[in-house]
Design a protein around this motif. Sequence first.
Motif, mmCIF file in Angstrom:
data_model
loop_
_atom_site.group_PDB
_atom_site.id
_atom_site.type_symbol
_atom_site.label_atom_id
_atom_site.label_comp_id
_atom_site.label_asym_id
_atom_site.label_seq_id
_atom_site.Cartn_x
_atom_site.Cartn_y
_atom_site.Cartn_z
ATOM 1 N N GLU A 103 1.513 -1.264 -0.224
ATOM 2 C CA GLU A 103 0.142 0.078 0.101
ATOM 3 C C GLU A 103 1.184 1.209 -0.051
ATOM 4 O OE1 GLU A 103 -2.749 0.269 3.142
ATOM 5 O OE2 GLU A 103 -4.010 -1.995 2.113
ATOM 6 N N VAL A 109 4.214 7.474 -5.190
ATOM 7 C CA VAL A 109 3.628 7.495 -6.766
ATOM 8 C C VAL A 109 3.502 8.537 -7.425
ATOM 9 C CG1 VAL A 109 1.644 6.023 -7.067
ATOM 10 C CG2 VAL A 109 2.796 4.983 -5.656
ATOM 11 N N VAL A 111 1.210 9.164 -10.847
ATOM 12 C CA VAL A 111 0.530 8.451 -11.669
ATOM 13 C C VAL A 111 0.526 8.988 -12.773
ATOM 14 C CG1 VAL A 111 -2.251 7.822 -12.316
ATOM 15 C CG2 VAL A 111 -1.235 7.133 -10.429
ATOM 16 N N ILE A 123 3.112 4.700 -14.353
ATOM 17 C CA ILE A 123 3.086 4.537 -12.842
ATOM 18 C C ILE A 123 4.368 4.573 -12.478
ATOM 19 C CG2 ILE A 123 2.758 3.852 -10.510
ATOM 20 C CD1 ILE A 123 0.662 2.729 -11.038
ATOM 21 N N LEU A 153 -9.418 10.254 -8.969
ATOM 22 C CA LEU A 153 -8.415 9.306 -8.815
ATOM 23 C C LEU A 153 -7.562 9.827 -7.166
ATOM 24 C CD1 LEU A 153 -6.343 6.763 -9.679
ATOM 25 C CD2 LEU A 153 -5.195 8.310 -11.255
ATOM 26 N N LYS A 155 -4.076 9.108 -5.059
ATOM 27 C CA LYS A 155 -2.799 9.397 -5.234
ATOM 28 C C LYS A 155 -1.831 8.221 -4.974
ATOM 29 C CE LYS A 155 -2.152 14.168 -5.371
ATOM 30 N NZ LYS A 155 -1.910 15.339 -4.722
ATOM 31 N N ILE A 157 -1.321 3.630 -4.957
ATOM 32 C CA ILE A 157 -2.146 2.660 -4.907
ATOM 33 C C ILE A 157 -1.551 1.499 -4.556
ATOM 34 C CG2 ILE A 157 -2.317 3.806 -7.425
ATOM 35 C CD1 ILE A 157 0.872 2.083 -7.628
ATOM 36 N N ARG A 158 -2.760 -0.063 -4.124
ATOM 37 C CA ARG A 158 -2.063 -0.945 -4.362
ATOM 38 C C ARG A 158 -1.398 -1.534 -4.857
ATOM 39 N NH1 ARG A 158 -7.562 -2.013 -1.366
ATOM 40 N NH2 ARG A 158 -7.005 -0.713 0.701
ATOM 41 N N LEU A 159 0.295 -2.140 -4.566
ATOM 42 C CA LEU A 159 1.100 -2.847 -6.022
ATOM 43 C C LEU A 159 1.385 -4.023 -5.438
ATOM 44 C CD1 LEU A 159 3.005 -2.090 -8.459
ATOM 45 C CD2 LEU A 159 4.713 -1.828 -6.854
ATOM 46 N N ILE A 164 -2.035 -3.569 -10.127
ATOM 47 C CA ILE A 164 -2.139 -2.868 -9.670
ATOM 48 C C ILE A 164 -3.549 -2.567 -9.571
ATOM 49 C CG2 ILE A 164 -1.286 -0.384 -9.754
ATOM 50 C CD1 ILE A 164 0.633 -0.887 -12.277
ATOM 51 N N THR A 165 -4.071 -1.701 -8.168
ATOM 52 C CA THR A 165 -5.191 -1.631 -8.011
ATOM 53 C C THR A 165 -5.340 0.075 -7.631
ATOM 54 O OG1 THR A 165 -5.357 -3.685 -6.991
ATOM 55 C CG2 THR A 165 -6.379 -1.520 -6.192
ATOM 56 N N PHE A 166 -5.545 0.735 -8.349
ATOM 57 C CA PHE A 166 -5.736 2.328 -8.182
ATOM 58 C C PHE A 166 -7.011 2.395 -7.545
ATOM 59 C CE2 PHE A 166 -4.200 1.711 -12.333
ATOM 60 C CZ PHE A 166 -3.368 3.022 -12.530
#
Length: 185
Positions: A103, A109, A111, A123, A153, A155, A157-159, A164-166
């Motif tokens: 997280e 991050v 984007v 990203i 959106l 700022k 993300i989950r990676l 990749i979860t926005f």
Amino acid sequence: FVDEYRNIVVKFVDLLWDLEKIPTLIPKSITSQIQTWLSARAVQCAAKQASGIVRGTQIKQKRRLFVIDKLNKAGQFKKARKLQSIYNTNKISKPKINDTECELDERFVKVDLNNKTSFDGYITLSSIGNKLKLHIPFKKHKHFNKMLQTGTLKKGIRLSKNNITFMFELPDVRSEEHTSELQSR
């Protein structure tokens, strides 16, 4: 990066598990116990995520104790004994977090949706350690576009290794309806 991040989260869960009071932001006295190539910023982020995991796991048992006490005070001893039995048989165990997603917030991050390549966006991950800077291309899909039109959106993300979860901030429809209803009166 994802593997190292997960390893650090696991180590923090191990360190925090036996603490009586788990802080949201982990002090340097705890974060300095972990040896890694990740940046101090990434280590702090992993520690915060581990703290949330441990606190979330332990809160269910604390809620049961609260309800047991409340039932006893209300004289509902049979219900209290039944819940006490559940509490006694369901001891919490340390969570397994082999598939935890990183997280990452806006400190790591960036984007970029405005590029002129065959991808819809990039990203850029920075401040992750060893002076690494990762550029990850992505393609938008139908749901992403719908969410982008509906909300904003976020700022972070989950990676994970493959995804990749926005995250999006969506307007609260109920409050908008309520506001327009009040204005029409």
